[in-house]
Design an enzyme around this catalytic site. Structure first.
Site, short mmCIF file in Angstrom:
data_model
loop_
_atom_site.label_atom_id
_atom_site.label_comp_id
_atom_site.label_asym_id
_atom_site.label_seq_id
_atom_site.Cartn_x
_atom_site.Cartn_y
_atom_site.Cartn_z
N HIS A 2 -115.55 -12.96 -14.80
CA HIS A 2 -116.43 -12.00 -15.85
C HIS A 2 -117.50 -11.95 -16.93
O HIS A 2 -117.34 -12.51 -18.04
CB HIS A 2 -116.33 -10.84 -15.40
CG HIS A 2 -114.87 -10.20 -16.02
ND1 HIS A 2 -115.38 -10.13 -17.21
CD2 HIS A 2 -113.80 -9.75 -16.63
CE1 HIS A 2 -113.81 -9.74 -18.75
NE2 HIS A 2 -112.94 -9.59 -17.76
N HIS A 12 -115.43 -12.69 -20.14
CA HIS A 12 -115.26 -14.00 -20.21
C HIS A 12 -116.56 -15.22 -21.08
O HIS A 12 -116.64 -15.94 -22.07
CB HIS A 12 -114.66 -15.45 -19.25
CG HIS A 12 -113.43 -13.92 -18.89
ND1 HIS A 12 -112.99 -13.10 -17.57
CD2 HIS A 12 -112.10 -13.44 -19.13
CE1 HIS A 12 -111.95 -12.86 -17.45
NE2 HIS A 12 -110.85 -12.99 -18.96
N CYS A 43 -95.58 -4.49 -20.23
CA CYS A 43 -96.55 -3.97 -19.53
C CYS A 43 -97.08 -5.49 -19.39
O CYS A 43 -97.60 -6.25 -19.51
CB CYS A 43 -97.74 -3.20 -20.40
SG CYS A 43 -99.48 -3.80 -19.80
N CYS A 83 -100.77 -6.33 -19.77
CA CYS A 83 -101.01 -7.16 -21.45
C CYS A 83 -100.64 -8.61 -21.49
O CYS A 83 -99.97 -9.51 -22.68
CB CYS A 83 -100.03 -6.03 -22.62
SG CYS A 83 -101.20 -4.87 -22.76
N CYS A 127 -100.37 2.74 -21.68
CA CYS A 127 -100.58 1.49 -22.24
C CYS A 127 -102.29 1.91 -22.13
O CYS A 127 -102.98 1.56 -21.24
CB CYS A 127 -100.38 -0.35 -21.46
SG CYS A 127 -101.89 -1.24 -22.05
N HIS A 129 -104.38 -1.01 -20.00
CA HIS A 129 -104.65 -1.28 -18.73
C HIS A 129 -104.03 0.10 -17.82
O HIS A 129 -103.83 0.16 -16.93
CB HIS A 129 -103.34 -2.36 -18.61
CG HIS A 129 -103.63 -3.54 -18.98
ND1 HIS A 129 -103.52 -3.84 -19.71
CD2 HIS A 129 -104.30 -4.20 -18.22
CE1 HIS A 129 -103.73 -5.23 -20.59
NE2 HIS A 129 -104.49 -5.22 -19.13
N LYS A 138 -115.77 0.94 -21.59
CA LYS A 138 -115.42 -0.13 -21.29
C LYS A 138 -115.52 -0.67 -19.69
O LYS A 138 -116.20 0.84 -18.54
CB LYS A 138 -113.97 -0.51 -21.04
CG LYS A 138 -113.54 -1.83 -21.27
CD LYS A 138 -112.07 -1.01 -21.53
CE LYS A 138 -111.22 -2.34 -20.97
NZ LYS A 138 -109.95 -2.19 -21.29
N LYS A 184 -114.80 -1.18 -12.10
CA LYS A 184 -115.22 -0.44 -10.78
C LYS A 184 -115.57 0.12 -11.07
O LYS A 184 -116.01 1.57 -9.97
CB LYS A 184 -114.31 -1.24 -10.26
CG LYS A 184 -114.48 -3.17 -9.91
CD LYS A 184 -113.93 -3.57 -8.81
CE LYS A 184 -114.14 -5.06 -9.19
NZ LYS A 184 -112.99 -5.89 -9.00
N1 MSP Z 1 -104.53 -15.38 -21.19
C1 MSP Z 1 -104.78 -14.39 -22.47
C2 MSP Z 1 -105.37 -15.31 -24.04
C3 MSP Z 1 -103.71 -16.71 -24.46
S1 MSP Z 1 -105.03 -17.00 -25.47
C4 MSP Z 1 -103.55 -18.34 -26.17
C5 MSP Z 1 -106.38 -13.10 -22.43
N2 MSP Z 1 -106.94 -13.59 -21.33
S2 MSP Z 1 -108.17 -13.14 -20.37
O1 MSP Z 1 -108.87 -13.24 -19.47
O2 MSP Z 1 -107.77 -11.30 -20.13
O3 MSP Z 1 -109.01 -12.54 -21.40
C6 MSP Z 1 -109.43 -12.00 -22.72
C7 MSP Z 1 -110.46 -12.72 -23.15
O4 MSP Z 1 -111.54 -12.33 -22.81
C8 MSP Z 1 -110.72 -12.06 -24.62
O5 MSP Z 1 -110.18 -12.15 -25.97
C9 MSP Z 1 -112.03 -12.60 -24.82
O6 MSP Z 1 -112.30 -13.42 -25.65
C10 MSP Z 1 -112.54 -12.20 -23.37
N3 MSP Z 1 -113.40 -10.59 -22.69
C11 MSP Z 1 -112.30 -10.17 -21.78
N4 MSP Z 1 -113.45 -8.77 -21.53
C12 MSP Z 1 -114.57 -8.57 -22.83
C13 MSP Z 1 -115.03 -7.71 -22.86
N5 MSP Z 1 -115.44 -6.72 -22.47
N6 MSP Z 1 -115.99 -7.86 -24.14
C14 MSP Z 1 -115.99 -9.45 -24.60
N7 MSP Z 1 -114.91 -10.16 -24.83
C15 MSP Z 1 -114.01 -9.84 -23.65
O7 MSP Z 1 -106.41 -13.08 -22.58
#
Ligand code: MSP
Length: 486
Positions: free
Chosen positions: A25, A28, A133, A136, A150, A153, A302, A305
């Site tokens: 999304h 990422h 959780c 997380c 949490c 979540h 945030k 959906k």
């Molecule tokens: N798998 C773990 C990270 C392991 S690193 C050794 C994880 N994955 S995640 O798919 O949840 O990705 C989290 C990351 O996605 C956040 O730290 C950030 O970089 C990015 N983002 C997810 N949602 C976000 C927003 N709404 N805004 C900006 N970045 C965010 O956590």
């Protein structure tokens, strides 16, 4: 001295590895585009640059999702990883490696690491009881909960009590605090450093449970096959296995330590506690910096959906193209703060800055300078862009790129775009061409040079657009040279 420079001449940046339980999304994309911009910038600086991204593919969360979808976990993660890869290619992300924690090499390295710590007595068998959780993939403290749930979540954690292998944490706590205070292990921006220091100074770290008995989708412990590795322990090591490391302690890759781990604020605490302590226990250098960015919000909230405020990354790409999406996301606000976006504002910004701003400037300058004879210095500049880039870095970008102040860097670039458009309106070169040839050449020469500067500055942010602008100016340059030879 010379060698010193060459040896310092490396830049290794990582993104988090993303959970392979759901499609990519905008959040990422935000982190990954930012890492790509930083990497491209450092590459242009002549540094030996490496950018790592990839997928976090083990753990309960993935196992649950695969069960829901009637797939094997491997089928699920293969599909999701492909989706991420496709998106990165569509967003023109130039990663050096795409690591997946289900890679054989990664799994072997994790096992070697576990064995090493077990042999050292730093991992021991114990029992763990706590609130877990799955969202997380972390144990939470009572104080982390809001109304018993949490907050990230919105679900109640499970009470978990089971036999588990534990990693000794507290014995390294003081050393970690010192490394953060001295800046050897930098946490940026400063407020996050302070947040972590007050967390670390406020309590004794509990030993970390690094294995699970009931999660089959994970890496089995080499010294106890009835346990799999805790997903964060597995995931963190990607930052070194992504460089090709096979877990041999005497053979740490040259590129390590990372210059920057780029992460969202949601995963700061684990990155600033578990990961450095794992490394200290292993006797491996800590990363130089953790850079924490804010979250993207939609209409102040945030994205969810249920709220119906999700802005899709595909929707953005369809409307604004690859470079438009890169520009709009990274210019939307201060990178280290939360940034609020709305589709309306992005459309407006697209029209103002890209279509009417940059687009208009390019077409006017290229058209007006069609048969202009460029003077020597401009020609040299176009042929030798490194000089221009050096000037731009000091005069226009300043330290914005080092501090990852991308929106500020773009704002400075757009000042040139706006000034150039204004200059065209004020001086009306199409009239000068008829009345005052010298002035026309001087005005247009300045505009061509400024547009060339813009193209050079834009390379990390909007690589295709930058290349197109450069080409359109270069083509003209070649035509002029060709004319001369004839
Ligand atoms: N798998 C773990 C990270 C392991 S690193 C050794 C994880 N994955 S995640 O798919 O949840 O990705 C989290 C990351 O996605 C956040 O730290 C950030 O970089 C990015 N983002 C997810 N949602 C976000 C927003 N709404 N805004 C900006 N970045 C965010 O956590």
């Amino acid at each position: 001295m010379f060698f010193g420079n060459i040896m310092n001449n490396k830049f290794y940046i990582t993104t988090p590895i993303y959970y392979a339980n759901a499609l990519p999304h905008i959040g990422h994309a935000y982190t990954t585009i930012a890492a790509d911009i930083a990497a491209r910038f450092h590459k242009l600086e002549g540094e030996k640059t490496f950018m790592l991204t990839g997928m976090d593919e083990h753990g309960a969360k993935i196992q649950e999702k695969a069960e829901d979808e009637g797939k094997t976990p491997q089928e699920l993660v293969d599909g999701v990883s492909d989706e991420f890869k496709n998106l990165w290619s569509e967003l023109n992300i130039e990663y050096s490696n795409f690591i997946r924690t289900t890679n054989e090499n990664h799994k072997k390295a994790v096992q070697k690491t576990l064995q090493h710590l077990f042999d050292k007595g730093v991992i021991y068998k114990g029992e763990y009881e706590g609130l877990y959780c799955t969202g997380c993939e972390q144990f939470l403290n009572e104080s982390d909960l809001v109304d018993g749930k949490c907050p990230d979540h919105n679900r109640e954690p499970e009470i978990m009590k089971e036999e588990s292998y534990m990693l000794k944490m507290e014995e390294r706590q003081e050393e970690l605090i010192e490394k953060i205070k001295s800046g050897e292990f930098e946490i940026y921006p400063e407020r996050y450093k302070n947040e972590i220091l007050s967390f670390l100074e406020g309590q004794e770290l509990k030993d970390l449970s690094i294995s699970r008995k009931n999660v089959s989708w994970g890496i089995t412990l080499p010294f106890d096959e009835t346990h799999t590795t805790y997903v964060w322990f597995d995931a963190f090591l990607n930052y070194i296995t992504g460089l090709g490391w096979d877990g041999d302690m005497s053979n740490i890759p040259e590129r390590w330590p990372a210059n920057v781990h780029l992460i969202g604020k949601d995963i700061l605490r684990v990155h600033a506690t578990i990961w450095p302590i794992m490394l200290m226990q292993l006797g491996i250098d800590l990363p130089k910096k953790i850079f924490v960015h804010g979250h993207i919000l939609s209409g102040g909230k945030k994205m969810s959906k249920t709220l119906g405020n999700v802005i899709g990354i595909d929707e953005m790409r369809e409307k604004f193209g690859t470079d438009g999406t890169r520009y709009l996301l990274l210019s939307a606000g201060t990178f280290s703060d939360d940034v609020d976006i709305t589709m309306e504002r992005m459309i407006e910004k697209y029209n103002n800055d890209l279509a009417n701003g940059l687009g208009n400037l390019v077409s006017r300058v290229v058209k007006l300078s069609e048969d202009l004879d460029l003077n020597e210095s401009i020609r040299e500049a176009i042929v030798e862009p490194a000089i221009i880039r050096e000037q731009c870095k000091t005069d226009i970008l300043g330290d914005t790129m080092e501090k990852m102040e991308f929106s500020k860097a773009l704002e400075n670039i757009w000042n040139i775009v706006r000034e150039s458009n204004k200059k065209i309106e004020d001086t009306k070169p199409w009239e000068l061409k008829k009345t005052d040839q010298d002035k026309f050449e001087a005005v247009m020469g300045g505009l061509v040079l400024d547009l060339f500067r813009v193209s050079q500055l834009l390379i990390p942010f909007m690589p295709e657009t930058a290349e197109k602008i450069k080409k359109s100016l270069e083509t003209k340059e070649r035509e002029i040279l060709f004319e001369r030879i004839k």
